[in-house]
Scaffold this motif. Sequence first.
Motif, mmCIF file in Angstrom:
data_model
loop_
_atom_site.group_PDB
_atom_site.id
_atom_site.type_symbol
_atom_site.label_atom_id
_atom_site.label_comp_id
_atom_site.label_asym_id
_atom_site.label_seq_id
_atom_site.Cartn_x
_atom_site.Cartn_y
_atom_site.Cartn_z
ATOM 1 N N ARG A 19 0.821 -1.298 -0.103
ATOM 2 C CA ARG A 19 -0.315 -0.001 0.044
ATOM 3 C C ARG A 19 0.852 1.277 -0.081
ATOM 4 N NH1 ARG A 19 -5.482 -1.110 3.875
ATOM 5 N NH2 ARG A 19 -5.969 -2.997 2.777
ATOM 6 N N PRO A 20 0.624 2.292 -0.930
ATOM 7 C CA PRO A 20 1.494 3.256 -1.209
ATOM 8 C C PRO A 20 1.570 4.100 0.196
ATOM 9 C CG PRO A 20 0.213 3.179 -3.095
ATOM 10 C CD PRO A 20 -0.409 2.025 -1.992
ATOM 11 N N GLN A 21 0.644 4.555 0.820
ATOM 12 C CA GLN A 21 0.759 5.408 1.993
ATOM 13 C C GLN A 21 1.294 4.878 3.219
ATOM 14 O OE1 GLN A 21 -2.397 5.407 0.152
ATOM 15 N NE2 GLN A 21 -3.160 7.117 0.199
ATOM 16 N N GLU A 22 1.101 3.363 3.126
ATOM 17 C CA GLU A 22 1.953 2.850 4.360
ATOM 18 C C GLU A 22 3.356 2.670 3.950
ATOM 19 O OE1 GLU A 22 0.184 -1.193 4.904
ATOM 20 O OE2 GLU A 22 1.819 -1.952 6.264
ATOM 21 N N LEU A 23 3.924 2.407 2.951
ATOM 22 C CA LEU A 23 5.221 2.340 2.385
ATOM 23 C C LEU A 23 5.736 3.706 2.751
ATOM 24 C CD1 LEU A 23 7.630 1.359 1.144
ATOM 25 C CD2 LEU A 23 6.325 1.564 -1.183
ATOM 26 N N CYS A 24 5.057 4.534 2.222
ATOM 27 C CA CYS A 24 5.717 6.293 2.539
ATOM 28 C C CYS A 24 5.841 6.334 3.998
ATOM 29 C CB CYS A 24 4.988 7.320 1.906
ATOM 30 S SG CYS A 24 4.762 7.210 0.081
ATOM 31 N N THR A 26 -2.701 4.484 -10.465
ATOM 32 C CA THR A 26 -2.072 5.244 -11.091
ATOM 33 C C THR A 26 -1.919 6.728 -10.653
ATOM 34 O OG1 THR A 26 -3.710 5.930 -12.583
ATOM 35 C CG2 THR A 26 -2.316 4.647 -13.678
ATOM 36 N N ASN A 27 -2.895 7.026 -9.678
ATOM 37 C CA ASN A 27 -2.675 8.383 -8.978
ATOM 38 C C ASN A 27 -1.857 8.216 -7.652
ATOM 39 O OD1 ASN A 27 -4.575 6.828 -7.508
ATOM 40 N ND2 ASN A 27 -5.752 8.594 -7.091
ATOM 41 N N LYS A 28 -1.230 7.025 -7.565
ATOM 42 C CA LYS A 28 -0.396 6.868 -6.252
ATOM 43 C C LYS A 28 0.715 6.661 -6.744
ATOM 44 C CE LYS A 28 -3.820 7.115 -3.423
ATOM 45 N NZ LYS A 28 -4.720 5.956 -3.108
ATOM 46 N N VAL A 29 1.150 6.432 -7.888
ATOM 47 C CA VAL A 29 2.524 6.189 -8.495
ATOM 48 C C VAL A 29 3.586 7.417 -7.879
ATOM 49 C CG1 VAL A 29 3.917 6.122 -10.516
ATOM 50 C CG2 VAL A 29 1.913 4.979 -10.575
ATOM 51 N N LYS A 30 3.173 8.516 -8.093
ATOM 52 C CA LYS A 30 4.171 9.693 -7.699
ATOM 53 C C LYS A 30 4.506 9.478 -6.194
ATOM 54 C CE LYS A 30 0.583 13.273 -7.333
ATOM 55 N NZ LYS A 30 -0.557 12.426 -7.672
ATOM 56 N N LEU A 31 3.691 8.885 -5.446
ATOM 57 C CA LEU A 31 4.255 8.952 -4.030
ATOM 58 C C LEU A 31 5.524 8.276 -3.708
ATOM 59 C CD1 LEU A 31 0.595 8.247 -2.250
ATOM 60 C CD2 LEU A 31 1.970 10.424 -2.481
ATOM 61 N N ILE A 32 5.600 7.108 -4.450
ATOM 62 C CA ILE A 32 6.608 5.957 -4.263
ATOM 63 C C ILE A 32 7.754 6.131 -5.286
ATOM 64 C CG2 ILE A 32 4.843 4.275 -3.229
ATOM 65 C CD1 ILE A 32 5.076 2.403 -5.574
ATOM 66 N N VAL A 33 7.430 6.607 -6.385
ATOM 67 C CA VAL A 33 8.725 6.584 -7.425
ATOM 68 C C VAL A 33 9.929 7.181 -6.821
ATOM 69 C CG1 VAL A 33 9.108 7.721 -9.702
ATOM 70 C CG2 VAL A 33 7.379 5.814 -9.443
ATOM 71 N N PRO A 34 9.853 8.452 -6.148
ATOM 72 C CA PRO A 34 11.083 8.887 -5.762
ATOM 73 C C PRO A 34 12.117 7.992 -4.935
ATOM 74 C CG PRO A 34 9.291 10.511 -5.165
ATOM 75 C CD PRO A 34 8.693 9.174 -5.670
ATOM 76 N N PHE A 35 11.468 7.220 -4.431
ATOM 77 C CA PHE A 35 12.571 6.318 -3.372
ATOM 78 C C PHE A 35 12.445 4.856 -3.710
ATOM 79 C CE2 PHE A 35 8.624 6.610 -0.959
ATOM 80 C CZ PHE A 35 8.429 5.349 -0.620
ATOM 81 N N TRP A 40 -0.530 -1.535 -19.100
ATOM 82 C CA TRP A 40 0.142 -0.692 -19.770
ATOM 83 C C TRP A 40 0.351 0.965 -19.486
ATOM 84 C CZ3 TRP A 40 4.377 0.092 -22.947
ATOM 85 C CH2 TRP A 40 4.320 1.140 -23.937
ATOM 86 N N HIS A 41 -1.039 1.156 -18.881
ATOM 87 C CA HIS A 41 -1.172 2.456 -18.444
ATOM 88 C C HIS A 41 -0.324 2.775 -17.234
ATOM 89 C CE1 HIS A 41 -3.664 5.934 -17.861
ATOM 90 N NE2 HIS A 41 -3.887 5.575 -16.710
ATOM 91 N N LEU A 42 -0.209 1.849 -16.479
ATOM 92 C CA LEU A 42 0.589 1.944 -15.173
ATOM 93 C C LEU A 42 1.928 2.034 -15.633
ATOM 94 C CD1 LEU A 42 0.783 2.068 -12.221
ATOM 95 C CD2 LEU A 42 0.793 -0.273 -12.032
ATOM 96 N N LEU A 43 2.267 1.203 -16.536
ATOM 97 C CA LEU A 43 3.802 1.283 -16.804
ATOM 98 C C LEU A 43 3.970 2.700 -17.362
ATOM 99 C CD1 LEU A 43 6.493 -0.398 -17.175
ATOM 100 C CD2 LEU A 43 5.756 -1.044 -19.423
ATOM 101 N N GLN A 44 3.438 3.129 -18.312
ATOM 102 C CA GLN A 44 3.455 4.545 -18.672
ATOM 103 C C GLN A 44 3.424 5.722 -17.830
ATOM 104 O OE1 GLN A 44 0.062 4.319 -21.659
ATOM 105 N NE2 GLN A 44 1.308 5.246 -23.134
ATOM 106 N N GLU A 45 2.716 5.560 -16.670
ATOM 107 C CA GLU A 45 2.672 6.415 -15.535
ATOM 108 C C GLU A 45 3.795 6.388 -14.782
ATOM 109 O OE1 GLU A 45 0.824 9.153 -15.017
ATOM 110 O OE2 GLU A 45 1.486 9.410 -12.987
#
Length: 220
Positions: free
Chosen positions: A47-52, A72-81, A91-96
């Motif tokens: 889960r993105p929030q728990e991970l952050c 897809t709207n949570k991708v930006k939370l975890i991509v930095p780290f 495919w949509h998720l991969l692009q995001e």
Amino acid sequence: MSISSNIADIRRKLPSDVKLVAVSKFHPEEAIMEAYDAGQRAFGESRPQELCRKQAALPSDIEWHFIGHLQTNKVKLIVPFVHIIESVDSWHLLQEINRQALRCGRVVDVLLEVHVAQETTKSGFTVSECKELFDKEEWKALANVNICGIMTMASFTDDHEQVRAEMMQAYNLFSEVRTKHFPDSPSFTQRSWGMSNDWPVAVECHSSIVRIGTAIFGDR
Ligand SMILES: *Cc1c(COP(=O)(O)O)cnc(C)c1O
């Protein structure tokens, strides 16, 4: 059994070239620190929030593996780290992921999740959807994702022959895609299957990463 002795027990049985990801979802930071103090560095969260929250509170040399369904709207939370996103199911998720990775100047490692189990609740590409994605070659334009292999979850059953057949479907897909699209690639090498109930079978089916939660941390 303590967390550290559970890890030691699994490590003793696991071939040294298979990576152990300790799946810490829903378990508190203290449990993760107990595993960390036993030398464990790769942890899996779904889960993105728990991970952050955990990433901010825990040592920075932890390798975080994202293994759950990712909106897809949570991708930006975890991509930095994040160390790797193992559960790319569209495919949509991969692009995001590519778009957000570009924004923070990273190339993010990912696995494509393939659905081989009988349960329809599990997500992922079908084997043929996955082959089509690679054949279309549009993925080659995504310069900020590095596709490192295939992830799957087998059916939750005691029938080892069924589990074996499903994992071998994933392995055969991996081999075919590697031969066709990544013949000399140093990065398309990872096969992530095997959980608490089926990891010994997974190792026999050429897994390179096992994701183990309950057998380390107990019930969630
Ligand atoms: C929860 C989870 C695991 C770990 O499952 P256990 O049965 O607790 O070992 C592994 N992979 C994925 C994708 C998960 O969601």
